[in-house]
Design a protein around this motif. Structure first.
Motif, PDB file in Angstrom:
ATOM      1  N   TYR A  81       0.810  -1.213   0.000  1.00 26.90           N
ATOM      2  CA  TYR A  81       0.000   0.000   0.000  1.00 26.90           C
ATOM      3  C   TYR A  81       0.847   1.269   0.000  1.00 26.90           C
ATOM      4  CZ  TYR A  81      -3.759  -3.228   0.952  1.00 26.90           C
ATOM      5  OH  TYR A  81      -4.658  -4.268   0.858  1.00 26.90           O
ATOM      6  N   ALA A 116      -0.088   5.772  -0.046  1.00 25.75           N
ATOM      7  CA  ALA A 116       0.083   6.459   1.238  1.00 25.75           C
ATOM      8  C   ALA A 116      -0.196   7.949   1.116  1.00 25.75           C
ATOM      9  CB  ALA A 116       1.499   6.225   1.770  1.00 25.75           C
ATOM     10  N   TYR A 144      -5.262   9.264  -3.072  1.00 21.82           N
ATOM     11  CA  TYR A 144      -6.595   8.773  -2.726  1.00 21.82           C
ATOM     12  C   TYR A 144      -7.135   7.864  -3.829  1.00 21.82           C
ATOM     13  CZ  TYR A 144      -6.378  12.817   0.415  1.00 21.82           C
ATOM     14  OH  TYR A 144      -6.000  13.730   1.363  1.00 21.82           O
ATOM     15  N   ASP A 181     -10.679   6.698   1.296  1.00 26.36           N
ATOM     16  CA  ASP A 181      -9.421   7.378   1.599  1.00 26.36           C
ATOM     17  C   ASP A 181      -9.604   8.877   1.821  1.00 26.36           C
ATOM     18  OD1 ASP A 181      -8.230   4.929   1.220  1.00 26.36           O
ATOM     19  OD2 ASP A 181      -7.447   5.397  -0.768  1.00 26.36           O
ATOM     20  N   ARG A 222      -5.067   9.146   8.131  1.00 25.99           N
ATOM     21  CA  ARG A 222      -5.678   7.853   7.854  1.00 25.99           C
ATOM     22  C   ARG A 222      -4.618   6.768   7.880  1.00 25.99           C
ATOM     23  NH1 ARG A 222      -5.002   6.249   2.250  1.00 25.99           N
ATOM     24  NH2 ARG A 222      -3.984   7.932   1.098  1.00 25.99           N
ATOM     25  N   TYR A 254      -3.373   4.047   5.874  1.00 23.57           N
ATOM     26  CA  TYR A 254      -3.490   3.627   4.477  1.00 23.57           C
ATOM     27  C   TYR A 254      -3.236   2.127   4.283  1.00 23.57           C
ATOM     28  CZ  TYR A 254       1.625   3.862   4.656  1.00 23.57           C
ATOM     29  OH  TYR A 254       2.935   3.676   5.005  1.00 23.57           O
ATOM     30  N   THR A 285      -3.844   0.270  -7.144  1.00 26.82           N
ATOM     31  CA  THR A 285      -3.663  -0.389  -5.853  1.00 26.82           C
ATOM     32  C   THR A 285      -3.056  -1.760  -6.065  1.00 26.82           C
ATOM     33  OG1 THR A 285      -5.672   0.710  -5.100  1.00 26.82           O
ATOM     34  CG2 THR A 285      -4.762  -0.989  -3.683  1.00 26.82           C
TER      35      THR A 285
END
Length: 355
Positions: free
Chosen positions: A95, A99, A102, A108, A118, A120, A319
Motif C-alpha cells: 500500500y 500512502a 486517494y 481514503d 488515515r 493507508y 492499488t
C-alpha cells in the motif's frame, strides 16, 4: 463520534484495523444459558475467510476466533462476550503507493477530510477486514433465534443475474460464488476471472431470506424491522443499496398488484404473495423476511485511475496487493450475519415489551 456499536438490546462493538495485530468484537446483551464455544462460531468465519480460491483475495488468514469472556463451562453467562481474531498475513508494503494519494470511490479522501489522517495500510478501519467480527457476532446472534433459518446467496455479478427457474438452495454451498444457479456459477467463473486478470473488479447483488420469523417482531416507527435491516446492511463495506421485498419494483406496481392478498389458514393467515418481504408497517408478518443488497465494484484495482494526492495535485492511482475482484462473494456471509444480528435484537426487544 465514530460509532462502532450496533444494536439496542443485543449490541455488538467491533474494533481493530486491517493491518493491526488483531481485530475483535464485544457482544453484550446475550441471554445467559446458551451453549457457546469457538467451534460454534468458526464454521461461519470459514465461509467468509480470504484466500479460499482464485475468485477472492489471496491474503491468507485462518480467522481463528478466541472467546475471551462471557462464557463459563461452555455456556453464556449473560455478561459481555469478547471475541478476538489475530491478523497473521498483513503485507503493508503493498500500500506504499497510496500512502499519499486517494483511491477514487474508496474512503481514503473522506477519512482524511474527517480525521486529518488515515491508516493507508489496507484501508485501516475502513477495510472490510472488520466484517470478520460481524460474522463472529452473528454466530452468537443465531443462538438467540434458533427458530429462524437464514440463507444468503449471490443473485447477480457484473450485471449477469441468476435464472429464478434454476434456483437450487443446495447449490449455494457447492460453488465458490454462493450461487443458487449452477449455470450462472459456471458463467461467473469466466466473468470474475477476466476482471481479475484485467486488474479490475465487478459489483454484485446478494439476496438474503430468513424463514421462521414469527409475526410481531419490529416496531411501528423508529425501530422498524426493515429500517434496522437497511441500516445494518448499509453499514457493510461497499454496500450502496438495500431493498426489502420488491423494493424499488413496488413503485412500478398498482395497489392491487402490490397487495399481499390474505386468506384464512389453519395457523394464521395465508398470503398469496410476499411483495412486502415479510414486513408490514415495520413489523414482521410471519412470512419470510427478504432483502437484497447491492455491492459496488471494489475501488482497490490495478487499473490506473485519475485522482489527487494529499497536497491536492493531480495523480494517477492504482492499488497493488491482494484484493477481491468481486467483494459481494465474501460479503454474502456478512449479509447473513447482519440479518441474524438484527433479528436477534428484535426478538429480545419484542420479548422485553410483549413478554
Amino acid at each position: 463520534m465514530s460509532w462502532n456499536t450496533f444494536g439496542r438490546t443485543l449490541r455488538f462493538t467491533t474494533w481493530g484495523e486491517s493491518h493491526g495485530p488483531a481485530i475483535g468484537a464485544v457482544v453484550d446483551g446475550c441471554p445467559p444459558g446458551l451453549p457457546l464455544a469457538e467451534e460454534h462460531i468458526q464454521p461461519f468465519l470459514d465461509a467468509r475467510k480470504p484466500g479460499q480460491n482464485k475468485f477472492t483475495t489471496q491474503r491468507k488468514e485462518p480467522d481463528a476466533v478466541r472467546i475471551l469472556s462471557g462464557v463459563f463451562e461452555g455456556t453464556t453467562t449473560g455478561t459481555p462476550i469478547s471475541l478476538l481474531i489475530e491478523n497473521t498475513d498483513q503485507r503493508s508494503k503493498d500500500y506504499s503507493e497510496i500512502a499519499n494519494t486517494y483511491r477514487p470511490g474508496h474512503a481514503d479522501y473522506a477519512y482524511d477530510a474527517k480525521y486529518g489522517l488515515r491508516d493507508y495500510r489496507g484501508g485501516g478501519r475502513s477495510s472490510a477486514r472488520e466484517t470478520a467480527m460481524r460474522v463472529a457476532a452473528g454466530a452468537v446472534a443465531r443462538l438467540v433465534i434458533p427458530e429462524v433459518s437464514i440463507l444468503a446467496y449471490v443473485a447477480e455479478i457484473g450485471g449477469d443475474a441468476v435464472d429464478p427457474a434454476n434456483f437450487d438452495a443446495d447449490e449455494v454451498a457447492r460453488n465458490p460464488f454462493w450461487c443458487p444457479d449452477a449455470a450462472a456459477a459456471k458463467r461467473w467463473e469466466a466473468l470474475v476471472d477476466e476482471a481479475r486478470k484485467a486488474g479490475s473488479s465487478l459489483g454484485a447483488v446478494v439476496e438474503c431470506v430468513a424463514t421462521g420469523v414469527p409475526a410481531g417482531w419490529g416496531a411501528p416507527i423508529y425501530a422498524k424491522l426493515d429500517s434496522d435491516l437497511a441500516a445494518g446492511m448499509m453499514s457493510i463495506n461497499a454496500v450502496k443499496g438495500v431493498e426489502i421485498g420488491d423494493g424499488f419494483d413496488a413503485a412500478r406496481l398498482t395497489g392491487e398488484q402490490n397487495a399481499d392478498a390474505m386468506s384464512p389458514g389453519d395457523d394464521g393467515p395465508e398470503f398469496a404473495a410476499n411483495h412486502a418481504g415479510g414486513i408490514a408497517g415495520g413489523i414482521s408478518t410471519g412470512q419470510p423476511v427478504v432483502c437484497r443488497v447491492a455491492f459496488k465494484p471494489t475501488s482497490s484495482i490495478l487499473t490506473p485511475v485519475d485522482s489527487i494526492d494529499r497536497q491536492g495535485q493531480a495523480a494517477q492511482v492504482r492499488t497493488k496487493g491482494r484484493h477481491d475482484p468481486c467483494v459481494g462473494i465474501r460479503g454474502t456471509p456478512v449479509v447473513e450475519a447482519m440479518m441474524a444480528l438484527v433479528l436477534a435484537d428484535h426478538r429480545l426487544l419484542h420479548r422485553a415489551q410483549c413478554g
